[in-house]
Design an enzyme around this catalytic site. Structure first.
Site, short mmCIF file in Angstrom:
data_model
loop_
_atom_site.label_atom_id
_atom_site.label_comp_id
_atom_site.label_asym_id
_atom_site.label_seq_id
_atom_site.Cartn_x
_atom_site.Cartn_y
_atom_site.Cartn_z
N LYS A 142 -29.30 1.52 -70.95
CA LYS A 142 -29.75 1.25 -72.30
C LYS A 142 -30.55 2.45 -72.81
CE LYS A 142 -31.28 -2.83 -74.82
NZ LYS A 142 -31.85 -4.19 -74.71
N GLU A 152 -32.44 -21.39 -74.92
CA GLU A 152 -33.41 -22.20 -75.67
C GLU A 152 -33.32 -23.68 -75.32
OE1 GLU A 152 -32.76 -18.38 -77.74
OE2 GLU A 152 -31.38 -19.94 -76.99
N ARG A 188 -30.77 -23.63 -81.92
CA ARG A 188 -29.78 -23.81 -80.85
C ARG A 188 -30.16 -24.99 -79.95
NH1 ARG A 188 -27.15 -18.60 -79.53
NH2 ARG A 188 -27.51 -18.94 -77.32
#
Length: 616
Positions: free
Chosen positions: A276, A361, A389
């Site tokens: 990354k 979640e 969600r």
């Protein structure tokens, strides 16, 4: 420059593969320079440059389909599909989205923005392809972080018996692969995916199908060998052929792996290891800070406009640390957003009372419910658009049992540049429909502190929703104690009453000033509670006000305004209600100020609507 030769989809194939390393360098320089001006997702895109190039080199877009999980790593894809000029308006109102959009390009096959959806969507596309008897590749690109979401595993469970090609690219930008494992993985990949091996395997099975005992013995021996030596056996056991790990910055190696993956007549996962922030030292050192970055100075990575005041996440962080010190029953929970929500300090001070549930979640909410049954005080810090969600878990596992779980809802209201998938404009509606839920919204930073303290000590489900950005520090002289379901009158006059929710109190001040300049009396009330609403105050104020104006940064349907209007109508109060809210629509990307004006919820637009109502 090589990049000048890429103006539409497929142009990368005109460039010799020997020049791909130079092209990758140019792409990185382009992204760094453009994002340093507009802001956007940098680190994730820098890590996926070669992977994206390899996919475009092998696939035939737009016939073939790529689904980018989350989609924050799709900038190189946009660049390779003729959207170079769009980067000057990236994430700006009317400009190019920071996420894949089907309406933006026929090479964008699925609109994304939230995590862990790509495998489900890809499997659906594979099914549609096969039902129509068509022949094109479907590739889902999913990060290791997104694999913490349960939806990804639900999808993988569903594709275990797939007998047609479907490619999943696991973009792993965190796992460290040792040389020995990597070497063995590459060797076994070359054996297991070589066409000769695949043909031999099918020929042997075809010859021995009549002798099931022999076939079963061979399969058991093969599986035992793979359990010992093949990485990724968790995927193999789900019926997914595993290839890798592959160096995610070796374009030639990636192209070979993708070509081999296309030969497999079932679901196949290519494990790609990337870095990354690759190619930009500040992003490599601080990938989290450059995940979603504001405009910055290229030479050093320092923000162009550094913050000089605290934001709401800073306030939340400070208050949570104080609550943790005062009460050892307070437990902080996040869904892979410790930095973003401000829980990093709490994690460092109270590691035993901090839980990162990953991008899950649903699990986080039910986990919090379980904690609450054990006598603890869980605080789940979560972005508004991500909390939706977990609707079923909030309703069934928290509210149904009336458990004392605190939802610290960050990024509530308009969030700006991330667009439709991230605007936090539905939470008041979906939470407001749930029995036993109590919803608060602070007018300023002081009230956020007071509401969190109140919520942690309340015996039932509570939600405190607050916006992204700098914390408002005005109206600090108004700090009445928090009482369940009670609003806070700030300026009381007559005729018109502004009932403002959260960040709209500040806008309400401006609206009041505009109306006062025109000689119109106007009260301003901080609603504080969206559920339950302060019916006692509304009933009393109806005697001196002919018009209630509700103001909220939430969609109109199911919001605060509907609740006030329903109460006024049911009790036949002698006044009218003007609801100021976001129309029931998805809201595009752009600055918050620009979006408010376009949606008619800025101070000037609200004042104009009130004046028209008054003079009707």
């Amino acid at each position: 420059m090589l990049l000048d030769q890429i103006n539409e989809t497929g142009d990368i194939k005109k460039i010799p593969q020997s020049q791909y390393p130079e092209l990758a360098k140019e792409i990185r320089e382009f992204l760094i320079n453009k994002i340093s001006v507009t802001g956007g997702h940098l680190a994730s895109n820098l890590g996926a440059v070669e992977l994206t190039m390899a996919l475009h080199a092998v696939l035939d877009l737009p016939k073939d389909k790529i689904i980018w999980d989350v989609g924050h790593q799709s900038y190189t894809h946009k660049l390779l599909t003729g959207r170079k000029e769009g980067f000057d308006t990236l994430r700006q109102y009317g400009g190019m989205s920071g996420f894949p959009k089907r309406g933006e390009s026929d090479s964008d096959s699925f609109d994304t923005g939230h995590s862990s959806t790509s495998i489900s969507a890809g499997l659906g596309m594979v099914k549609a392809r096969d039902l129509k008897g068509e022949d094109y590749a479907v590739v889902s690109v999913i990060g290791d972080g997104s694999l913490t979401g349960g939806l990804a595993y639900e999808a993988m469970n569903n594709l275990s018996k797939l007998e047609t090609n479907y490619i999943i690219i696991l973009n792993d930008n965190e796992m460290s692969i040792s040389e020995s494992v990597g070497g063995m993985g590459k060797y076994l990949d070359s054996v297991r995916t070589a066409q000769g091996y695949l043909n031999l395997k099918e020929d042997v099975y075809a010859q021995l199908r009549s002798n099931t005992r022999v076939v079963d013995s061979i399969r058991r021996a093969k599986n035992s060998f793979k359990q010992l030596f093949v990485p990724g056996m968790v995927f193999e056991n789900l019926g997914i052929t595993y290839l890798g790990p592959v160096d995610g910055h070796d374009t030639a190696g990636l192209i070979r792996a993708i070509k081999e993956a296309r030969k497999v007549k079932k679901a196949v996962m290519v494990h790609v290891v990337t870095k990354k922030g690759k190619g930009y030292e500040p992003a490599e050192r601080h990938p989290a800070r450059f995940h979603g970055t504001e405009p910055f100075i290229v030479e050093n990575g320092i923000p162009r406009n550094p913050r000089t005041t605290a934001n709401y996440q800073d306030i939340f962080s400070t208050v949570m640390c104080k609550l943790g010190a005062r009460d050892d029953k307070v437990v902080a929970i996040t869904a892979a957003m410790a930095d973003g929500t401000g829980l990093k300090r709490f994690r460092n001070i109270y590691p035993d009372r901090f839980v990162d549930a990953g991008i899950a979640e649903e699990h986080a909410v039910t986990f919090a419910a379980g904690l609450a049954t054990g006598g603890y005080k869980p605080v789940f810090a979560v972005y508004s658009s991500f909390l939706q969600r977990a609707y079923d878990q909030i309703l069934e596992d928290v509210c149904l049992q009336n458990l004392p779980v605190v939802f610290a809802i960050d990024r509530a209201g308009l969030v700006g540049s991330d667009g439709e998938t991230h605007q936090g404009i539905f939470d008041l509606s979906y939470l407001g429909s749930m029995p036993n839920m109590h919803i608060m919204a602070p007018k300023n930073k002081w009230e956020l502190s007071d509401m969190l303290k109140f919520a942690v000590n309340f015996d039932g489900p509570t939600a405190v929703r607050y916006p992204r950005g700098n914390a408002y520090d005005g109206l600090k002289e108004f700090r009445a104690p928090i009482e369940m379901g009670k609003c806070e009158p700030i300026y009381e006059e007559k005729d018109i009453c502004l009932l403002a929710v959260g960040c709209m109190v500040k806008i309400g001040e401006e609206v009041r000033r505009i109306l006062k300049d025109k000689g119109i009396n106007c009260s301003l009330v901080n609603a504080r509670f969206v559920k339950p609403i302060d019916t006692e105050y509304i009933h009393r104020a109806a005697g001196s006000h002919k018009l209630f104006v509700t103001m909220e940064e939430n969609v109109a349907c199911g919001g605060y305004g509907e609740k006030v209007r329903a109460y006024v109508d049911e009790n036949r109060l002698d006044c009218s209600v003007l609801s100021i809210a976001i129309p029931d629509q998805f809201v595009t990307h752009g600055s918050v100020d620009k979006l408010r004006k376009e949606l008619g919820i800025d101070a000037e637009s609200i004042a104009d609507r009130i004046l028209k109502e008054v003079h009707r």
